[in-house]
Scaffold this motif. Sequence first.
Motif, PDB file in Angstrom:
ATOM      1  N   LEU A  31    -146.224  41.516 -53.403  1.00 50.40           N
ATOM      2  CA  LEU A  31    -144.733  40.759 -53.787  1.00 50.40           C
ATOM      3  C   LEU A  31    -144.278  40.644 -54.785  1.00 50.40           C
ATOM      4  N   LYS A  32    -145.008  40.830 -56.152  1.00 48.62           N
ATOM      5  CA  LYS A  32    -144.266  40.959 -57.400  1.00 48.62           C
ATOM      6  C   LYS A  32    -143.997  42.215 -57.974  1.00 48.62           C
ATOM      7  N   ASP A  33    -144.791  43.408 -57.557  1.00 47.90           N
ATOM      8  CA  ASP A  33    -144.587  44.493 -58.139  1.00 47.90           C
ATOM      9  C   ASP A  33    -143.604  45.340 -57.364  1.00 47.90           C
ATOM     10  N   GLU A  34    -143.043  44.617 -55.947  1.00 51.68           N
ATOM     11  CA  GLU A  34    -142.283  45.069 -55.327  1.00 51.68           C
ATOM     12  C   GLU A  34    -140.542  44.695 -55.434  1.00 51.68           C
ATOM     13  N   ASN A  35    -141.253  42.847 -55.802  1.00 51.17           N
ATOM     14  CA  ASN A  35    -139.881  42.375 -56.360  1.00 51.17           C
ATOM     15  C   ASN A  35    -138.887  42.851 -57.872  1.00 51.17           C
ATOM     16  N   GLU A  36    -140.155  43.627 -58.575  1.00 53.15           N
ATOM     17  CA  GLU A  36    -139.863  43.919 -59.901  1.00 53.15           C
ATOM     18  C   GLU A  36    -139.253  45.318 -59.808  1.00 53.15           C
ATOM     19  N   ALA A  37    -139.748  46.323 -58.565  1.00 53.35           N
ATOM     20  CA  ALA A  37    -139.411  47.376 -57.947  1.00 53.35           C
ATOM     21  C   ALA A  37    -137.719  47.437 -57.821  1.00 53.35           C
ATOM     22  N   LEU A  38    -137.729  46.671 -57.007  1.00 53.20           N
ATOM     23  CA  LEU A  38    -135.951  46.451 -56.610  1.00 53.20           C
ATOM     24  C   LEU A  38    -135.071  45.504 -57.233  1.00 53.20           C
ATOM     25  N   LYS A  39    -135.841  44.875 -58.808  1.00 54.07           N
ATOM     26  CA  LYS A  39    -135.039  44.077 -59.529  1.00 54.07           C
ATOM     27  C   LYS A  39    -133.494  45.518 -59.887  1.00 54.07           C
ATOM     28  N   ALA A  40    -134.987  46.724 -60.328  1.00 50.45           N
ATOM     29  CA  ALA A  40    -134.553  47.595 -61.202  1.00 50.45           C
ATOM     30  C   ALA A  40    -134.008  48.786 -60.500  1.00 50.45           C
ATOM     31  N   SER A  41    -134.132  48.827 -59.593  1.00 50.57           N
ATOM     32  CA  SER A  41    -133.149  49.415 -58.284  1.00 50.57           C
ATOM     33  C   SER A  41    -131.486  48.890 -58.411  1.00 50.57           C
ATOM     34  N   ASN A  42    -132.270  47.652 -58.437  1.00 49.63           N
ATOM     35  CA  ASN A  42    -130.124  47.176 -57.983  1.00 49.63           C
ATOM     36  C   ASN A  42    -129.304  47.133 -59.336  1.00 49.63           C
ATOM     37  N   GLU A  43    -129.999  46.992 -59.769  1.00 55.18           N
ATOM     38  CA  GLU A  43    -129.192  46.615 -61.586  1.00 55.18           C
ATOM     39  C   GLU A  43    -128.687  48.447 -61.976  1.00 55.18           C
ATOM     40  N   GLU A  44    -129.573  49.677 -61.188  1.00 54.42           N
ATOM     41  CA  GLU A  44    -128.951  50.608 -61.520  1.00 54.42           C
ATOM     42  C   GLU A  44    -127.487  50.751 -61.001  1.00 54.42           C
ATOM     43  N   LEU A  45    -127.976  50.173 -59.073  1.00 55.39           N
ATOM     44  CA  LEU A  45    -127.095  50.588 -58.441  1.00 55.39           C
ATOM     45  C   LEU A  45    -125.400  49.721 -58.490  1.00 55.39           C
ATOM     46  N   SER A  46    -125.645  48.849 -59.129  1.00 55.39           N
ATOM     47  CA  SER A  46    -124.801  47.428 -59.870  1.00 55.39           C
ATOM     48  C   SER A  46    -123.746  48.591 -60.686  1.00 55.39           C
ATOM     49  N   GLY A  47    -124.765  48.730 -61.523  1.00 53.27           N
ATOM     50  CA  GLY A  47    -123.791  49.933 -62.846  1.00 53.27           C
ATOM     51  C   GLY A  47    -123.427  51.524 -61.999  1.00 53.27           C
ATOM     52  N   ILE A  48    -122.897  51.044 -61.025  1.00 49.41           N
ATOM     53  CA  ILE A  48    -123.136  52.977 -60.166  1.00 49.41           C
ATOM     54  C   ILE A  48    -121.613  52.515 -59.339  1.00 49.41           C
ATOM     55  N   VAL A  49    -122.292  51.517 -58.971  1.00 50.61           N
ATOM     56  CA  VAL A  49    -120.739  50.452 -58.023  1.00 50.61           C
ATOM     57  C   VAL A  49    -119.383  51.114 -58.989  1.00 50.61           C
ATOM     58  N   ASP A  50    -120.024  49.617 -60.325  1.00 53.48           N
ATOM     59  CA  ASP A  50    -119.204  49.672 -61.366  1.00 53.48           C
ATOM     60  C   ASP A  50    -118.556  50.599 -61.538  1.00 53.48           C
ATOM     61  N   ASP A  51    -119.264  51.688 -61.903  1.00 56.47           N
ATOM     62  CA  ASP A  51    -118.439  53.043 -62.306  1.00 56.47           C
ATOM     63  C   ASP A  51    -117.711  53.724 -61.198  1.00 56.47           C
ATOM     64  N   LEU A  52    -117.793  53.936 -60.153  1.00 59.40           N
ATOM     65  CA  LEU A  52    -117.357  53.556 -59.224  1.00 59.40           C
ATOM     66  C   LEU A  52    -115.906  52.916 -58.751  1.00 59.40           C
ATOM     67  N   ILE A  53    -116.099  51.519 -59.140  1.00 55.74           N
ATOM     68  CA  ILE A  53    -114.624  50.874 -59.284  1.00 55.74           C
ATOM     69  C   ILE A  53    -113.335  50.964 -59.845  1.00 55.74           C
ATOM     70  N   ILE A  54    -114.149  51.219 -61.364  1.00 57.19           N
ATOM     71  CA  ILE A  54    -113.792  51.901 -62.511  1.00 57.19           C
ATOM     72  C   ILE A  54    -112.636  53.251 -62.093  1.00 57.19           C
ATOM     73  N   ALA A  55    -113.300  53.992 -61.362  1.00 58.46           N
ATOM     74  CA  ALA A  55    -112.693  55.560 -61.585  1.00 58.46           C
ATOM     75  C   ALA A  55    -111.940  55.043 -60.285  1.00 58.46           C
ATOM     76  N   SER A  56    -112.183  54.368 -58.824  1.00 55.24           N
ATOM     77  CA  SER A  56    -111.000  54.454 -58.103  1.00 55.24           C
ATOM     78  C   SER A  56    -109.860  53.305 -58.713  1.00 55.24           C
ATOM     79  N   LEU A  57    -109.853  52.955 -59.939  1.00 59.27           N
ATOM     80  CA  LEU A  57    -108.878  51.870 -59.904  1.00 59.27           C
ATOM     81  C   LEU A  57    -108.298  53.084 -61.702  1.00 59.27           C
ATOM     82  N   GLY A  58    -108.422  53.944 -61.697  1.00 59.88           N
ATOM     83  CA  GLY A  58    -108.067  55.473 -62.085  1.00 59.88           C
ATOM     84  C   GLY A  58    -108.329  54.577 -63.909  1.00 59.88           C
TER      85      GLY A  58
END
Length: 132
Positions: free
Chosen positions: A100-127
């Motif tokens: 579970l610790k290993d899975e948690n670390e992998a999920l944290k990394a994935s979450n950070e990556e997705l968070s960055g993508i969402v931020d980029d999409l929000i900025i792009a959608s706002l022009g």
Amino acid sequence: MRIESNIKPLVPHEIEALPKVAGRTCTVIFYENIEGPIKKDEGEDAYTYDRYTLETQYRENLEESIGKNREAWLQKAIEAEQGGKEKTEMEILQEQVATLKDENEALKASNEELSGIVDDLIIASLGGDENV
């Protein structure tokens, strides 16, 4: 142990506990490598599969625990059948925590990556930044 039967297991594992009382011994049965149907000489269908059993103490969340960590439980049943040293429930739980610790670390990394993508999409959608 390899089994031949005219009944195909419909579940990957089952718990035999009669009655289902916390703290009483129960048997967990695992079914693996199910093959069939195979036509027998008598005209009946047969199935072959590996069947492993493991005795443990029944508790309310036992089914959930096995479902979430089936591989660890299955390995314990295989070792018990092969005469190896059986793992204690504490050892199984420690393995589960490590997994579970290993899975948690992998999920944290994935979450950070997705968070960055969402931020980029929000900025792009706002022009925002045209290079995003």
